[in-house]
Motif scaffolding. Sequence first.
Motif, mmCIF file in Angstrom:
data_model
loop_
_atom_site.group_PDB
_atom_site.id
_atom_site.type_symbol
_atom_site.label_atom_id
_atom_site.label_comp_id
_atom_site.label_asym_id
_atom_site.label_seq_id
_atom_site.Cartn_x
_atom_site.Cartn_y
_atom_site.Cartn_z
ATOM 1 N N ALA A 56 -16.316 -58.031 35.054
ATOM 2 C CA ALA A 56 -15.946 -58.541 33.707
ATOM 3 C C ALA A 56 -14.507 -59.067 34.088
ATOM 4 O O ALA A 56 -13.966 -58.277 35.109
ATOM 5 C CB ALA A 56 -16.214 -57.596 32.634
ATOM 6 N N ILE A 57 -13.855 -60.273 33.906
ATOM 7 C CA ILE A 57 -12.552 -60.674 34.080
ATOM 8 C C ILE A 57 -12.735 -60.950 32.305
ATOM 9 O O ILE A 57 -13.058 -62.307 31.822
ATOM 10 C CB ILE A 57 -12.265 -61.586 34.693
ATOM 11 C CG1 ILE A 57 -13.204 -61.680 35.917
ATOM 12 C CG2 ILE A 57 -11.105 -62.428 34.779
ATOM 13 C CD1 ILE A 57 -13.413 -62.855 37.315
ATOM 14 N N ASN A 72 -9.075 -51.631 22.576
ATOM 15 C CA ASN A 72 -9.140 -50.140 23.057
ATOM 16 C C ASN A 72 -10.912 -50.906 23.640
ATOM 17 O O ASN A 72 -11.686 -49.954 24.482
ATOM 18 C CB ASN A 72 -10.310 -50.055 21.819
ATOM 19 C CG ASN A 72 -8.613 -49.464 21.003
ATOM 20 O OD1 ASN A 72 -7.716 -48.937 22.017
ATOM 21 N ND2 ASN A 72 -8.238 -49.066 19.909
ATOM 22 N N SER A 73 -11.529 -51.854 22.793
ATOM 23 C CA SER A 73 -12.498 -52.562 23.714
ATOM 24 C C SER A 73 -13.559 -52.734 25.294
ATOM 25 O O SER A 73 -14.001 -52.194 25.715
ATOM 26 C CB SER A 73 -12.642 -53.745 23.448
ATOM 27 O OG SER A 73 -14.066 -53.641 21.834
ATOM 28 N N ILE A 74 -12.164 -52.964 25.413
ATOM 29 C CA ILE A 74 -11.982 -53.558 26.649
ATOM 30 C C ILE A 74 -11.839 -52.100 27.738
ATOM 31 O O ILE A 74 -12.192 -52.378 29.156
ATOM 32 C CB ILE A 74 -10.526 -54.531 27.368
ATOM 33 C CG1 ILE A 74 -10.542 -55.813 26.500
ATOM 34 C CG2 ILE A 74 -10.309 -54.572 28.961
ATOM 35 C CD1 ILE A 74 -11.833 -56.643 27.352
ATOM 36 N N THR A 75 -10.818 -51.675 27.346
ATOM 37 C CA THR A 75 -10.889 -50.048 27.637
ATOM 38 C C THR A 75 -12.009 -49.597 28.295
ATOM 39 O O THR A 75 -12.549 -48.120 28.995
ATOM 40 C CB THR A 75 -9.636 -48.590 27.035
ATOM 41 O OG1 THR A 75 -8.473 -49.780 27.244
ATOM 42 C CG2 THR A 75 -9.151 -47.223 27.396
ATOM 43 N N ARG A 76 -12.754 -49.142 26.592
ATOM 44 C CA ARG A 76 -14.231 -48.207 26.858
ATOM 45 C C ARG A 76 -15.238 -48.819 27.918
ATOM 46 O O ARG A 76 -15.261 -48.626 28.219
ATOM 47 C CB ARG A 76 -14.901 -48.835 25.500
ATOM 48 C CG ARG A 76 -14.212 -47.325 24.627
ATOM 49 C CD ARG A 76 -14.383 -47.159 23.385
ATOM 50 N NE ARG A 76 -14.819 -48.454 22.533
ATOM 51 C CZ ARG A 76 -13.864 -48.308 22.045
ATOM 52 N NH1 ARG A 76 -12.881 -47.879 20.972
ATOM 53 N NH2 ARG A 76 -13.978 -49.796 20.790
ATOM 54 N N LEU A 77 -15.095 -50.774 27.883
ATOM 55 C CA LEU A 77 -16.325 -51.193 28.769
ATOM 56 C C LEU A 77 -15.281 -50.790 30.106
ATOM 57 O O LEU A 77 -16.653 -50.999 31.051
ATOM 58 C CB LEU A 77 -15.629 -52.970 28.262
ATOM 59 C CG LEU A 77 -16.370 -53.159 29.081
ATOM 60 C CD1 LEU A 77 -18.171 -53.210 29.190
ATOM 61 C CD2 LEU A 77 -16.327 -55.276 29.677
ATOM 62 N N PRO A 82 -17.202 -52.692 36.112
ATOM 63 C CA PRO A 82 -15.866 -53.631 37.120
ATOM 64 C C PRO A 82 -15.108 -54.460 35.860
ATOM 65 O O PRO A 82 -15.691 -55.219 35.827
ATOM 66 C CB PRO A 82 -16.465 -53.851 37.633
ATOM 67 C CG PRO A 82 -17.402 -53.332 37.947
ATOM 68 C CD PRO A 82 -18.004 -53.113 37.070
ATOM 69 N N VAL A 83 -14.458 -53.890 35.435
ATOM 70 C CA VAL A 83 -13.015 -54.979 34.780
ATOM 71 C C VAL A 83 -11.657 -55.358 34.691
ATOM 72 O O VAL A 83 -11.003 -54.396 35.286
ATOM 73 C CB VAL A 83 -13.118 -54.236 33.474
ATOM 74 C CG1 VAL A 83 -11.932 -55.692 32.315
ATOM 75 C CG2 VAL A 83 -14.089 -54.240 33.136
ATOM 76 N N LEU A 84 -11.624 -56.170 35.449
ATOM 77 C CA LEU A 84 -10.120 -57.164 35.368
ATOM 78 C C LEU A 84 -9.418 -57.983 34.952
ATOM 79 O O LEU A 84 -9.952 -57.945 34.012
ATOM 80 C CB LEU A 84 -9.978 -58.004 37.288
ATOM 81 C CG LEU A 84 -8.784 -58.111 37.828
ATOM 82 C CD1 LEU A 84 -8.425 -57.233 38.412
ATOM 83 C CD2 LEU A 84 -9.422 -59.351 39.154
ATOM 84 N N THR A 85 -8.465 -57.142 34.583
ATOM 85 C CA THR A 85 -7.630 -58.200 32.959
ATOM 86 C C THR A 85 -6.369 -59.126 34.022
ATOM 87 O O THR A 85 -6.093 -59.016 35.296
ATOM 88 C CB THR A 85 -7.257 -57.016 32.605
ATOM 89 O OG1 THR A 85 -5.993 -56.972 32.855
ATOM 90 C CG2 THR A 85 -7.940 -56.310 31.876
ATOM 91 N N VAL A 131 -18.023 -63.079 32.865
ATOM 92 C CA VAL A 131 -18.395 -62.638 33.632
ATOM 93 C C VAL A 131 -18.961 -62.883 35.132
ATOM 94 O O VAL A 131 -19.199 -64.979 35.209
ATOM 95 C CB VAL A 131 -19.730 -61.919 33.097
ATOM 96 C CG1 VAL A 131 -20.883 -60.514 34.745
ATOM 97 C CG2 VAL A 131 -19.743 -61.447 32.129
ATOM 98 N N VAL A 132 -18.436 -62.313 35.987
ATOM 99 C CA VAL A 132 -18.662 -62.788 37.362
ATOM 100 C C VAL A 132 -19.933 -62.311 37.986
ATOM 101 O O VAL A 132 -19.755 -60.765 38.259
ATOM 102 C CB VAL A 132 -17.540 -63.073 38.619
ATOM 103 C CG1 VAL A 132 -18.291 -63.544 39.653
ATOM 104 C CG2 VAL A 132 -16.457 -64.091 37.896
#
Length: 162
Positions: A56-57, A72-77, A82-85, A131-132
């Motif tokens: 996820a980006i 909070n949603s991004i943190t839990r996700l 894998p999440v890149l902000t 999403v990639v």
Amino acid sequence: MVLLLLVLTGVQLWQTRDVTSGPAPELAVSVLGADGKLVTTTLSAWRALHPAEPVAIHFWAEWCPICRTEENSITRLSRDWPVLTVAMQSGGADQVRATLRQRELPWQAVIDPSGDITRAHGFHAVPSFLVVDAKGQIRTPAVGYQTEMGMRLRLWWVKLTS
């Protein structure tokens, strides 16, 4: 209800009209790690750390009130996927580092002080999410507030259909 769904779908399609399709842009980026260290890399090199997984980006800004509601949603996700902000127009590395510390956000954040990285992906507003897939293709772009469940479903869908 159907009319509302059609209107929301139309708005989402209009907002994502410039999002690149196909391969994700290959740009050199400076990534601020959860440990506070700054590393220069590329999206494909970062994705290689998560082989065979969609990533996820999440595009956000320090000054964006809607982005704050998603924190909070991004943190839990990021605990499960894998999440890149991408910190768009939120200052340099020191300012983004201070924001992440102050808000207790354990994110990896690309520093995008001018918004060029965000625009290279076709977004003109934040928050934005995409999403990639495991092959490097952009999938399921969205602009505006996204629920945690919506983000999880997008990642799950991409994993299932890749």
